[in-house]
Scaffold this motif. Sequence first.
Motif, PDB file in Angstrom:
ATOM      1  N   LEU A 154       0.810  -1.214   0.000  1.00 51.00           N
ATOM      2  CA  LEU A 154       0.000   0.000   0.000  1.00 51.00           C
ATOM      3  C   LEU A 154       0.850   1.273   0.000  1.00 51.00           C
ATOM      4  CD1 LEU A 154      -2.778  -1.189   2.458  1.00 51.00           C
ATOM      5  CD2 LEU A 154      -3.038  -0.745   0.000  1.00 51.00           C
ATOM      6  N   CYS A 155       2.149   1.140   0.206  1.00 49.01           N
ATOM      7  CA  CYS A 155       3.065   2.289   0.134  1.00 49.01           C
ATOM      8  C   CYS A 155       3.413   2.521  -1.334  1.00 49.01           C
ATOM      9  CB  CYS A 155       4.328   2.018   0.955  1.00 49.01           C
ATOM     10  SG  CYS A 155       4.057   1.996   2.721  1.00 49.01           S
ATOM     11  N   ASP A 156       2.451   3.040  -2.053  1.00 49.46           N
ATOM     12  CA  ASP A 156       2.586   3.183  -3.504  1.00 49.46           C
ATOM     13  C   ASP A 156       2.596   4.634  -3.965  1.00 49.46           C
ATOM     14  OD1 ASP A 156      -0.018   3.898  -3.024  1.00 49.46           O
ATOM     15  OD2 ASP A 156      -0.905   2.300  -4.224  1.00 49.46           O
ATOM     16  N   GLY A 157       2.649   5.562  -3.016  1.00 48.66           N
ATOM     17  CA  GLY A 157       2.651   6.967  -3.372  1.00 48.66           C
ATOM     18  C   GLY A 157       1.262   7.555  -3.539  1.00 48.66           C
ATOM     19  N   THR A 160       7.293   3.849  10.798  1.00 49.12           N
ATOM     20  CA  THR A 160       8.366   4.665  11.381  1.00 49.12           C
ATOM     21  C   THR A 160       9.699   3.924  11.318  1.00 49.12           C
ATOM     22  OG1 THR A 160       6.821   5.824  12.827  1.00 49.12           O
ATOM     23  CG2 THR A 160       9.141   5.840  13.492  1.00 49.12           C
ATOM     24  N   ARG A 161       9.678   2.631  11.604  1.00 47.82           N
ATOM     25  CA  ARG A 161      10.915   1.835  11.518  1.00 47.82           C
ATOM     26  C   ARG A 161      11.421   1.761  10.078  1.00 47.82           C
ATOM     27  NH1 ARG A 161       8.029  -1.494  15.165  1.00 47.82           N
ATOM     28  NH2 ARG A 161       7.640  -3.014  13.522  1.00 47.82           N
ATOM     29  N   LEU A 162      10.509   1.607   9.125  1.00 48.22           N
ATOM     30  CA  LEU A 162      10.914   1.559   7.718  1.00 48.22           C
ATOM     31  C   LEU A 162      11.502   2.889   7.267  1.00 48.22           C
ATOM     32  CD1 LEU A 162       7.970  -0.428   6.087  1.00 48.22           C
ATOM     33  CD2 LEU A 162      10.184  -1.288   6.835  1.00 48.22           C
ATOM     34  N   VAL A 163      10.903   3.981   7.716  1.00 48.07           N
ATOM     35  CA  VAL A 163      11.412   5.313   7.382  1.00 48.07           C
ATOM     36  C   VAL A 163      12.806   5.496   7.994  1.00 48.07           C
ATOM     37  CG1 VAL A 163      11.085   7.787   7.771  1.00 48.07           C
ATOM     38  CG2 VAL A 163       9.166   6.380   7.023  1.00 48.07           C
ATOM     39  N   ALA A 164      12.989   5.093   9.238  1.00 42.73           N
ATOM     40  CA  ALA A 164      14.280   5.233   9.909  1.00 42.73           C
ATOM     41  C   ALA A 164      15.382   4.486   9.169  1.00 42.73           C
ATOM     42  CB  ALA A 164      14.179   4.751  11.358  1.00 42.73           C
ATOM     43  N   ARG A 165      15.024   3.366   8.555  1.00 43.94           N
ATOM     44  CA  ARG A 165      16.004   2.579   7.789  1.00 43.94           C
ATOM     45  C   ARG A 165      16.124   3.047   6.339  1.00 43.94           C
ATOM     46  NH1 ARG A 165      13.555  -2.221  10.854  1.00 43.94           N
ATOM     47  NH2 ARG A 165      15.154  -2.630  12.401  1.00 43.94           N
ATOM     48  N   ARG A 166      15.325   4.061   6.002  1.00 42.44           N
ATOM     49  CA  ARG A 166      15.304   4.628   4.645  1.00 42.44           C
ATOM     50  C   ARG A 166      14.803   3.633   3.605  1.00 42.44           C
ATOM     51  NH1 ARG A 166      20.266   8.736   3.927  1.00 42.44           N
ATOM     52  NH2 ARG A 166      19.248  10.358   5.107  1.00 42.44           N
ATOM     53  N   LEU A 188       8.092   8.950   3.528  1.00 45.50           N
ATOM     54  CA  LEU A 188       6.778   9.549   3.688  1.00 45.50           C
ATOM     55  C   LEU A 188       6.838  10.995   3.210  1.00 45.50           C
ATOM     56  CD1 LEU A 188       5.715   8.270   7.232  1.00 45.50           C
ATOM     57  CD2 LEU A 188       5.147   7.301   5.013  1.00 45.50           C
ATOM     58  N   THR A 189       5.801  11.397   2.501  1.00 45.43           N
ATOM     59  CA  THR A 189       5.732  12.778   2.031  1.00 45.43           C
ATOM     60  C   THR A 189       4.431  13.402   2.516  1.00 45.43           C
ATOM     61  OG1 THR A 189       4.661  12.169  -0.044  1.00 45.43           O
ATOM     62  CG2 THR A 189       7.066  12.245  -0.045  1.00 45.43           C
ATOM     63  N   ASP A 190       4.375  14.711   2.470  1.00 40.48           N
ATOM     64  CA  ASP A 190       3.167  15.431   2.884  1.00 40.48           C
ATOM     65  C   ASP A 190       2.115  15.441   1.788  1.00 40.48           C
ATOM     66  OD1 ASP A 190       4.221  16.003   5.371  1.00 40.48           O
ATOM     67  OD2 ASP A 190       5.072  17.901   4.715  1.00 40.48           O
TER      68      ASP A 190
END
Length: 75
Positions: free
Chosen positions: A31-34, A62-68, A72-74
């Motif tokens: 679901l992280c498809d932009g 949050t963990r996925l973002v921390a690992r790059r 996530l965008t606004d």
Amino acid sequence: MTFCRTRQRQILLNPETVVVLNGSGADILELCDGRHTVAEIVTELGARYQAVPDDEVRQFLTRLVARRWVELTDG
């Protein structure tokens, strides 16, 4: 993300790393498809599974973002 025939699970491939995903983790990444917001991902998972704690989805992201691994965008 790809399906591993040996493990019979979705996996996330990164340089020098293989992350074996459980069903809900794979669903979140799909679901992280932009196009989906975090709130929409939580709602969709709630429709697929009986109980999906909002905070657990957000912690996973949050963990996925921390690992790059996810950005996530606004917009």
